[in-house]
Design an enzyme around this catalytic site. Structure first.
Site, PDB file in Angstrom:
ATOM      1  N   GLY A   1       6.070   8.292   1.383  1.00  0.00           N
ATOM      2  CA  GLY A   1       6.860   7.877   2.232  1.00  0.00           C
ATOM      3  C   GLY A   1       7.904   6.705   2.106  1.00  0.00           C
ATOM      4  CG  HIS A   2       5.984   2.750   1.468  1.00  0.00           C
ATOM      5  ND1 HIS A   2       4.795   3.001   1.578  1.00  0.00           N
ATOM      6  CD2 HIS A   2       6.357   2.076   2.493  1.00  0.00           C
ATOM      7  CE1 HIS A   2       4.088   2.485   2.546  1.00  0.00           C
ATOM      8  NE2 HIS A   2       4.991   2.066   3.351  1.00  0.00           N
TER       9      HIS A   2
ATOM     10  CB  SER B   1       0.257   6.227   7.830  1.00  0.00           C
ATOM     11  OG  SER B   1      -0.231   5.008   8.337  1.00  0.00           O
TER      12      SER B   1
ATOM     13  CB  ALA C   1      -0.863  -0.096   1.072  1.00  0.00           C
TER      14      ALA C   1
ATOM     15  CB  VAL D   1       7.358  11.653   3.649  1.00  0.00           C
ATOM     16  CG1 VAL D   1       6.671  12.425   2.449  1.00  0.00           C
ATOM     17  CG2 VAL D   1       8.589  11.171   3.297  1.00  0.00           C
TER      18      VAL D   1
HETATM   19  P1  AMP Z   1       5.112   0.130   6.144  1.00  0.00           P
HETATM   20  O1  AMP Z   1       4.764  -0.390   5.097  1.00  0.00           O
HETATM   21  O2  AMP Z   1       4.295   0.878   6.992  1.00  0.00           O
HETATM   22  O3  AMP Z   1       5.641  -1.176   7.203  1.00  0.00           O
HETATM   23  O4  AMP Z   1       6.431   0.833   6.201  1.00  0.00           O
HETATM   24  C1  AMP Z   1       7.601   0.469   5.309  1.00  0.00           C
HETATM   25  C2  AMP Z   1       8.760   1.406   5.794  1.00  0.00           C
HETATM   26  O5  AMP Z   1       8.195   2.810   5.268  1.00  0.00           O
HETATM   27  C3  AMP Z   1       8.981   1.542   7.350  1.00  0.00           C
HETATM   28  O6  AMP Z   1      10.272   1.488   7.403  1.00  0.00           O
HETATM   29  C4  AMP Z   1       8.447   2.832   7.464  1.00  0.00           C
HETATM   30  O7  AMP Z   1       8.967   3.386   8.706  1.00  0.00           O
HETATM   31  C5  AMP Z   1       8.453   3.612   6.248  1.00  0.00           C
HETATM   32  N1  AMP Z   1       7.398   4.694   6.186  1.00  0.00           N
HETATM   33  C6  AMP Z   1       6.199   4.668   6.327  1.00  0.00           C
HETATM   34  N2  AMP Z   1       5.631   5.835   6.428  1.00  0.00           N
HETATM   35  C7  AMP Z   1       6.546   6.741   6.226  1.00  0.00           C
HETATM   36  C8  AMP Z   1       6.687   8.219   6.189  1.00  0.00           C
HETATM   37  N3  AMP Z   1       5.502   8.817   6.307  1.00  0.00           N
HETATM   38  N4  AMP Z   1       7.833   8.722   6.269  1.00  0.00           N
HETATM   39  C9  AMP Z   1       8.761   8.033   6.084  1.00  0.00           C
HETATM   40  N5  AMP Z   1       8.858   6.650   6.169  1.00  0.00           N
HETATM   41  C10 AMP Z   1       7.836   6.063   6.212  1.00  0.00           C
END
Ligand code: AMP
Length: 282
Positions: free
Chosen positions: A35-36, A188, A31, A179
């Site tokens: 940020g990713h 998120s 998803a 981000v």
């Molecule tokens: P997730 O898919 O939520 O497990 O996130 C995967 C990676 O993306 C993790 O290292 C998170 O910390 C990073 N991540 C998620 N949201 C953000 C954001 N808004 N800014 C920076 N990194 C993010």
């Protein structure tokens, strides 16, 4: 971009990439949002090849959490990663990651306690176990994580040091700044669950955090700045504040005021059925 779902082809694909240059890993649960993609771009600056994993890790979700309804958009994610120049997309099924006789858990004491570790029992054990496996499966030169999950970053750094995980650089675990949307809300995958009204109210998190940070800089004790933060979130429509805490940025030791080294304000709060987290430096 090669998309791989089984371990044997993963190993040969990774070996071929490594013969060509260093590989940086970006673990995700999919998803994907900006940020990713920022992590992916940072990875591309530092290594010849970027490998991204998409795995909605059941072991980091508690019994009453949102595993089943966690957003899954593999086709769209894959197009974004291809366009971003990613070399390898690793998408294991749950039974590839965790065969039926899987028995090992990685528990990182200390930094896993409190904060999200208290609100989500077993969460960091699930995170550490899957990230340890991802490091072993891919053997990246470096790995990038968002500061959005500050405690997760601390847990992974501790685990990598304690278990001598073979990432070659001393600073191989790279934290990337959060981000945010224009109104300050941290991006998120869970923001997609918010109704338009909740989405508007959610901007209270970064706003209330900035207010608390200003109060702390002006000399307020943590207890009063954090009480103010919690009541601002409740008035904005948050039903529960799981935590609002001032911690040492590295050890995550609780602080009663600023001035004793780098500090971090960390917050988790629930609006409707959605739990949001954020953190900021002081
Ligand atoms: P997730 O898919 O939520 O497990 O996130 C995967 C990676 O993306 C993790 O290292 C998170 O910390 C990073 N991540 C998620 N949201 C953000 C954001 N808004 N800014 C920076 N990194 C993010």
């Amino acid at each position: 971009m090669q998309t791989i779902t089984q371990l044997d082809p993963l190993r040969s694909a990774v070996a071929a990439l490594k013969a060509d240059g260093p590989v940086a890993l970006v673990p995700t649960m999919g998803a994907l949002h900006e940020g990713h993609l920022t992590l992916v771009r940072e990875a591309a600056k530092r290594a010849a090849h970027v490998a991204v994993s998409i795995f909605v890790n059941p072991r980091q979700f508690g019994a009453n959490e949102d595993l089943d309804k966690y957003p899954r958009h593999l086709a769209a994610d894959s197009a974004l990663l291809e366009a971003a120049g990613v070399s390898l997309l690793w998408v294991p099924d749950a039974n590839v990651m965790y065969p039926p006789d899987f028995a090992t858990k990685v528990l990182v004491d200390g930094v896993s306690d409190g904060l999200c570790g208290a609100a989500r029992l077993g969460h960091f054990e699930g995170v550490a176990t899957v990230v340890c496996k991802l490091f072993n499966q891919i053997g990246p030169e470096l790995a990038l994580f968002g500061e959005k999950d500050w405690q997760q970053l601390a847990v992974i750094r501790r685990m990598a040091r304690d278990l001598d995980l073979t990432l070659p650089h001393a600073d191989a675990i790279i934290g990337v700044p959060i981000v945010r949307e224009a109104d300050g809300l941290a991006l998120s995958s869970r923001n997609a669950f918010l109704t338009p009204e909740q989405r508007q109210a959610a901007a209270a998190i970064p706003r209330a955090m900035q207010t608390a940070i200003a109060a702390l800089h002006a000399g307020s004790a943590a207890s009063s700045a954090l009480t103010g933060l919690q009541s601002e979130l409740r008035s904005a429509g948050f039903s529960t504040v799981d935590y609002a805490e001032l911690r040492d940025a590295e050890t995550l030791r609780p602080l009663t005021e600023i001035g004793e080294g780098p500090a971090r304000l960390l917050v988790a709060a629930r609006i409707g059925t959605t739990r949001l987290i954020d953190n900021m430096p002081l």
